[in-house]
Design a protein around this motif. Structure first.
Motif, PDB file in Angstrom:
ATOM      1  N   GLY A   1       5.424   1.469  15.054  1.00  7.43           N
ATOM      2  CA  GLY A   1       4.344   1.646  13.881  1.00  7.43           C
ATOM      3  C   GLY A   1       4.649   2.947  13.086  1.00  7.43           C
ATOM      4  N   ALA A   2       5.113   4.072  13.770  1.00 10.22           N
ATOM      5  CA  ALA A   2       5.419   5.179  12.989  1.00 10.22           C
ATOM      6  C   ALA A   2       6.501   4.862  12.010  1.00 10.22           C
ATOM      7  N   THR A   3       7.605   4.250  12.668  1.00 12.02           N
ATOM      8  CA  THR A   3       8.628   3.738  11.655  1.00 12.02           C
ATOM      9  C   THR A   3       8.440   3.041  10.416  1.00 12.02           C
ATOM     10  N   THR A   4       7.371   2.055  10.694  1.00  8.54           N
ATOM     11  CA  THR A   4       7.129   1.265   9.295  1.00  8.54           C
ATOM     12  C   THR A   4       6.164   2.120   8.398  1.00  8.54           C
ATOM     13  N   ALA A   5       5.598   3.063   8.922  1.00  3.14           N
ATOM     14  CA  ALA A   5       4.814   3.983   8.170  1.00  3.14           C
ATOM     15  C   ALA A   5       5.724   5.019   7.449  1.00  3.14           C
ATOM     16  N   LEU A   6       6.644   5.656   8.002  1.00  2.00           N
ATOM     17  CA  LEU A   6       7.523   6.371   7.319  1.00  2.00           C
ATOM     18  C   LEU A   6       8.554   5.712   6.135  1.00  2.00           C
ATOM     19  N   THR A   7       8.984   4.526   6.642  1.00  6.31           N
ATOM     20  CA  THR A   7       9.824   3.745   5.670  1.00  6.31           C
ATOM     21  C   THR A   7       8.991   3.510   4.593  1.00  6.31           C
ATOM     22  N   ARG A   8       7.687   3.093   4.703  1.00  3.39           N
ATOM     23  CA  ARG A   8       6.599   2.695   3.470  1.00  3.39           C
ATOM     24  C   ARG A   8       6.467   3.883   2.547  1.00  3.39           C
ATOM     25  N   ALA A   9       6.625   5.056   3.207  1.00  5.17           N
ATOM     26  CA  ALA A   9       6.429   6.405   2.464  1.00  5.17           C
ATOM     27  C   ALA A   9       7.663   6.508   1.388  1.00  5.17           C
TER      28      ALA A   9
ATOM     29  N   GLU B   1       0.798  -1.119  -0.074  1.00  5.64           N
ATOM     30  CA  GLU B   1       0.023  -0.157   0.085  1.00  5.64           C
ATOM     31  C   GLU B   1       0.906   1.232   0.019  1.00  5.64           C
ATOM     32  N   GLN B   2       0.395   2.303  -0.403  1.00  4.98           N
ATOM     33  CA  GLN B   2       0.994   3.598  -0.816  1.00  4.98           C
ATOM     34  C   GLN B   2       0.088   4.878  -0.348  1.00  4.98           C
ATOM     35  N   GLY B   3       0.683   5.722  -0.179  1.00  4.30           N
ATOM     36  CA  GLY B   3       0.030   7.155   0.273  1.00  4.30           C
ATOM     37  C   GLY B   3      -0.968   7.136   1.372  1.00  4.30           C
ATOM     38  N   ALA B   4      -1.937   8.096   1.433  1.00  3.94           N
ATOM     39  CA  ALA B   4      -2.570   7.980   2.624  1.00  3.94           C
ATOM     40  C   ALA B   4      -3.308   6.728   3.147  1.00  3.94           C
ATOM     41  N   ARG B   5      -3.873   6.102   2.222  1.00  6.80           N
ATOM     42  CA  ARG B   5      -4.270   4.784   2.381  1.00  6.80           C
ATOM     43  C   ARG B   5      -3.353   3.898   3.459  1.00  6.80           C
ATOM     44  N   ALA B   6      -1.914   3.954   2.858  1.00  8.20           N
ATOM     45  CA  ALA B   6      -0.873   3.150   3.919  1.00  8.20           C
ATOM     46  C   ALA B   6      -0.692   3.723   5.381  1.00  8.20           C
ATOM     47  N   TRP B   7      -0.921   5.085   5.640  1.00  9.35           N
ATOM     48  CA  TRP B   7      -1.007   5.559   6.743  1.00  9.35           C
ATOM     49  C   TRP B   7      -2.229   5.229   7.439  1.00  9.35           C
TER      50      TRP B   7
ATOM     51  N   ALA C   1       2.756  -6.210   8.463  1.00 12.26           N
ATOM     52  CA  ALA C   1       2.952  -7.059   7.319  1.00 12.26           C
ATOM     53  C   ALA C   1       1.676  -7.651   6.373  1.00 12.26           C
ATOM     54  N   ALA C   2       0.851  -8.137   7.193  1.00 16.28           N
ATOM     55  CA  ALA C   2      -0.226  -8.921   6.574  1.00 16.28           C
ATOM     56  C   ALA C   2      -1.188  -7.803   5.938  1.00 16.28           C
ATOM     57  N   VAL C   3      -1.234  -6.612   6.523  1.00 16.79           N
ATOM     58  CA  VAL C   3      -2.299  -5.722   6.070  1.00 16.79           C
ATOM     59  C   VAL C   3      -1.594  -4.929   4.709  1.00 16.79           C
ATOM     60  N   LEU C   4      -0.586  -4.382   5.045  1.00 18.74           N
ATOM     61  CA  LEU C   4      -0.106  -3.253   4.122  1.00 18.74           C
ATOM     62  C   LEU C   4       1.006  -3.799   3.005  1.00 18.74           C
ATOM     63  N   ALA C   5       1.721  -4.984   3.595  1.00 19.53           N
ATOM     64  CA  ALA C   5       2.718  -5.610   2.638  1.00 19.53           C
ATOM     65  C   ALA C   5       2.105  -6.691   1.753  1.00 19.53           C
TER      66      ALA C   5
ATOM     67  N   THR D   1       9.808   4.021   0.240  1.00 21.42           N
ATOM     68  CA  THR D   1      10.381   2.987  -0.643  1.00 21.42           C
ATOM     69  C   THR D   1       9.053   1.891  -1.009  1.00 21.42           C
ATOM     70  N   ARG D   2       9.194   1.410  -2.199  1.00 25.43           N
ATOM     71  CA  ARG D   2       8.000   0.476  -2.571  1.00 25.43           C
ATOM     72  C   ARG D   2       8.571  -0.930  -2.188  1.00 25.43           C
ATOM     73  N   ARG D   3       9.702  -1.275  -1.745  1.00 26.05           N
ATOM     74  CA  ARG D   3      10.102  -2.583  -1.408  1.00 26.05           C
ATOM     75  C   ARG D   3       9.081  -3.112  -0.194  1.00 26.05           C
TER      76      ARG D   3
END
Length: 787
Positions: free
Chosen positions: A50-58, A6-12, A142-146, A60-62
């Motif tokens: 949780g904040a760390t994973t959200a920032l990292t996901r913003a 997931e990316q963008g606001a939806r990922a947050w 990981a289950a929900v967003l990755a 990178t797309r891996r």
């Protein structure tokens, strides 16, 4: 195929829902751990990761990078918080910090293994909770967003509920509601299309119809399911977890099972009146107030046993007729168990069932069986019982000889003294007993020999377990000074009831060997099933026939004069067979849970409580106070070398000042520890301290000695060794302390004693012993000089 994260606001939004779901699941542990600090720390760790994973996901797309980054931050944070040196912070992790953090985790495992629910909120245990919470968050994220499969998030969320469910300490409806709501929110998040406005109206209609259908199904189907037989059937010793549906006692008692939450449903109500006092006896009964007859507390009620209320002399006949009430009638026994394999009591149905005459007595004593009740043979009590939420094929009856009138297809098992039905009891069933309570005393049993019951080999068999010889050797050691089978039984009961030797606990520790009785004797923790089994098997090693009775304790009298028995009052006790007396009940479970034992097995029965309370404390005793339902001793945890205080975040500027403070603190701790060691917090603590101090003067007594026997032994030994008797104030102090210990072990409501008095008594005894030893030493020196 590589998943597209997931990316963008939806990922947050998904990351926020994952944090909220993990917070909700953490509430499942609130019933297992004391306090809230662990919850705050774990919640903060979840938020940071949780904040760390959200920032990292913003950035990178891996799909795997956010999870790896969150795990790395979690590891660094754990090492810095739990691996920092005591008293100062650490800003960068190193190998020493890693080793300290690993040591803290190992201590956390030891705390979990050695603690009993609820576990104390200590730093090592907190670390394990934080590790688990962070792991759950990373898996949910990981289950929900990755992986974009939100349904998989249910597995890690459920993992936080497993300990509470397995141990039988659920957190309650609030935690269930928020966890379920968070999970449903995750499912809705995954089901929503990327363009959220697409198909809004159809989705709203489907959601509304589904919610209405579920609500309607719950309203219609709920009541019939709750009333269905066996819906919440429970068994001793696990007892289930709810108060819905009928209760049934288990035929098989497993010593490895912990005692779960017990049902508060009313299973029996009954009235007790004196049949010789006329029809108005119930109205004129002086005991018709709200006094509890062995009423339990909400947590440990399974073992609130009572005996006859009148303090009859254990060696003499009763001076007055006892009051006719539930305590006189005693517990209501449903059945007995005789076959034990080292872990499990098993029962087989009997094929020797007969009818009986409702006007004649049913009894385990052949001399009483089949004769009419007589006031000359004992105190008569009329008991009228009404069955509630109990589904049991054996009627709960008094352990004493009794007549029985009941409707339905019931038969009498003469060997086991049980009444067995073709079908289980039903709500509203009534039956009546006229109980003949004998004036049994210690004097009657002290002269009795071991009896030979029918099928004696069944009641004397000792399972060939790993520690059979060790159990027999321990029983022989504890009863070495006993004369006859009754004194042997009393010595075993005294040793087991002492809270200095054993701790009442509904959580059974993990097995250490294949012998459940030996594990209990080693761990010194358990509840009524363990105590009853230990005494029964140890008695068998002494060739005393024994069995275990299972039933219900008397209950609490309400304002209408009825005794109310709930599922919490299910109990187990040992019964030993004596010639001429039949099966005799004993009560080895500690006194803080059971109150006084039966009068014939109570060494404190000849003494009233008011004779022992110091005058200054008479007003401190609340009239009519019920026996304490608190655990006998608070669960202990192993000492931790890691500082339990929060790690300071501001570094100390001056190292010498820190050293000075630490030295002063160490000195203060030493002084406090010395003062604590010198002060007694309870009668048992004072008794233990005195025993240790007198042992240095070679004045000892056995674990099976009652406090009064210990007083006699100390006096005899001291006079034999020194020629100087213990008398005056030291003797009075020893007797006062022994009386306080007796009350703590046997009295339903022990009189409070101030710690200062306990210390004064202990010091007075020591002074008297020291004076006698010094006098003897001086006398010997004079004799040597004269020569």
């Amino acid at each position: 195929m590589t998943p597209t994260p997931e990316q963008g606001a939806r990922a947050w939004l998904g990351a926020a829902l994952g944090v909220l779901a993990t917070w909700a699941a953490l509430l499942a542990l609130s019933g297992l751990i004391v306090g809230t600090r662990w919850l705050v720390v774990a919640g903060a760790a979840v938020l940071v990761v949780g904040a760390t994973t959200a920032l990292t996901r913003a950035l990178t797309r891996r799909w795997w990078v956010p999870t790896a980054a969150g795990a790395a931050v979690a590891v660094v944070g754990l090492v810095l918080r739990y691996g920092a040196p005591p008293g100062r912070p650490q800003f960068l992790p190193d190998l020493d910090a890693l080793r300290r953090a690993w040591a803290t985790a190992q201590q956390g495992v030891a705390v979990v293994n050695d603690s009993f629910v609820p576990m104390p909120d200590v730093r090592p245990g907190e670390m394990l909770v934080v590790v688990g919470a962070v792991a759950v968050l990373l898996l949910v994220d990981a289950a929900v967003l990755a992986l974009r499969v939100p349904a998989l998030a249910g597995a890690p969320l459920l993992a936080l509920w497993v300990p509470a469910v397995v141990l039988g300490f659920p957190a309650g409806a609030t935690a269930v509601f928020w966890t379920a709501t968070a999970y449903l929110a995750l499912l809705a998040y995954g089901a929503a299309p990327l363009h959220v406005h697409a198909g809004r109206a159809p989705r709203a209609v489907v959601a509304a119809v589904t919610a209405a259908a579920l609500a309607g199904l719950t309203v219609v189907a709920g009541p019939p399911l709750m009333d269905a037989p066996g819906w919440a059937s429970v068994s001793l010793p696990t007892f289930g977890s709810g108060a819905v549906g009928p209760l049934e006692l288990s035929d098989d008692l497993d010593l490895r099972d912990s005692l779960g939450q017990r049902s508060g449903q009313v299973v029996l109500t009954y009235r007790v009146v004196d049949p010789t006092a006329g029809p108005d006896a119930a109205a004129d009964d002086p005991g018709a107030d709200d006094d509890a007859a062995g009423a339990p507390g909400p947590e440990d009620a399974d073992d609130d046993a009572t005996g006859p209320p009148v303090p009859e002399d254990a060696g003499d006949d009763a001076a007055a007729a006892p009051a006719v009430d539930a305590r006189l009638v005693g517990p209501l026994r449903a059945f007995t168990l005789a076959t034990f394999d080292g872990r499990l009591w098993e029962r087989t149905d009997s094929d020797r069932l007969t009818d009986w005459d409702p006007a004649l007595l049913l009894s385990s004593d052949p001399a009483l069986r089949g004769v009419p009740p007589s006031p000359e043979a004992g105190t008569l009590a009329q008991v009228d019982v009404s069955v509630g939420a109990l589904r049991e094929r054996r009627l709960p009856l008094s352990t004493f000889a009794r007549t029985l009138t009941v409707e339905g297809a019931w038969a009498y098992d003469q060997q086991r003294d049980e009444v067995v039905g073709e079908r289980a009891t039903r709500e509203g069933l009534t039956y009546a007993m006229q109980v003949q309570v004998p004036s049994l005393s210690a004097a009657d049993l002290r002269g009795a020999e071991v009896g030979v019951p029918e099928d004696a080999e069944l009641y004397t068999a000792v399972p060939a377990t790993q520690h059979r010889d060790d159990i027999a050797a321990l029983a022989a050691e504890l009863t070495a000074d006993a004369q006859g089978p009754y004194e042997q039984a009393l010595a075993l009961q005294t040793w087991l009831r002492s809270i200095a030797n054993f701790t009442y606990d509904t959580r059974v520790p993990p097995a250490r060997s294949s012998d459940a009785v030996w594990d209990f004797l080693e761990d010194r923790r358990g509840y009524c099933v363990q105590f009853a089994t230990a005494m029964a098997i140890m008695a068998r090693t002494l060739d005393i026939p024994s069995r275990v009775g299972v039933g219900f304790l008397p209950g609490e009298r309400n304002r209408d004069g009825e005794y109310v028995v709930t599922g919490r009052l299910a109990h187990a006790w040992p019964e030993l067979y004596f010639d001429g007396q039949g099966w005799v009940r004993f009560e080895p479970t500690p006194a803080s849970q059971t109150g006084p034992p039966p009068v014939w097995a109570d060494p404190f029965a000849a003494t009233t409580a008011t004779d022992q309370v110091p005058e200054d404390d008479l007003d401190a005793v609340e009239p009519g106070a019920a026996p304490s339902a608190a655990p006998t001793a608070q669960p202990s945890t192993p000492p931790s070398s890691v500082d339990d205080a929060s790690t300071p975040w501001v570094p100390v500027a001056v190292g010498t000042a820190v050293g000075t403070v630490l030295l002063l603190g160490a000195g203060a701790l030493v002084l406090v520890a010395r003062r604590r060691r010198a002060s007694a917090a309870s009668p048992e603590h004072a008794w233990t301290l005195l025993r240790r101090e007198l042992a240095r003067a070679d004045l000892r007594w056995s674990d099976s000695d009652s406090p009064r026997a210990a007083v006699r032994r100390v006096r005899t030994t001291l006079e034999e060794r020194t020629g100087v008797p213990l008398a005056g104030a030291p003797l009075a102090a020893l007797e006062h302390l022994a009386t306080a210990v007796e009350q703590a072990r046997y009295a339903p409501t022990p009189a409070p004693v101030r710690p200062g008095e306990l210390d004064a008594w202990r010091l007075a005894v020591r002074a008297g012993v020291d004076e006698a030893v010094a006098s003897s030493t001086a006398r010997r020196r004079e004799q040597v000089t004269a020569r």
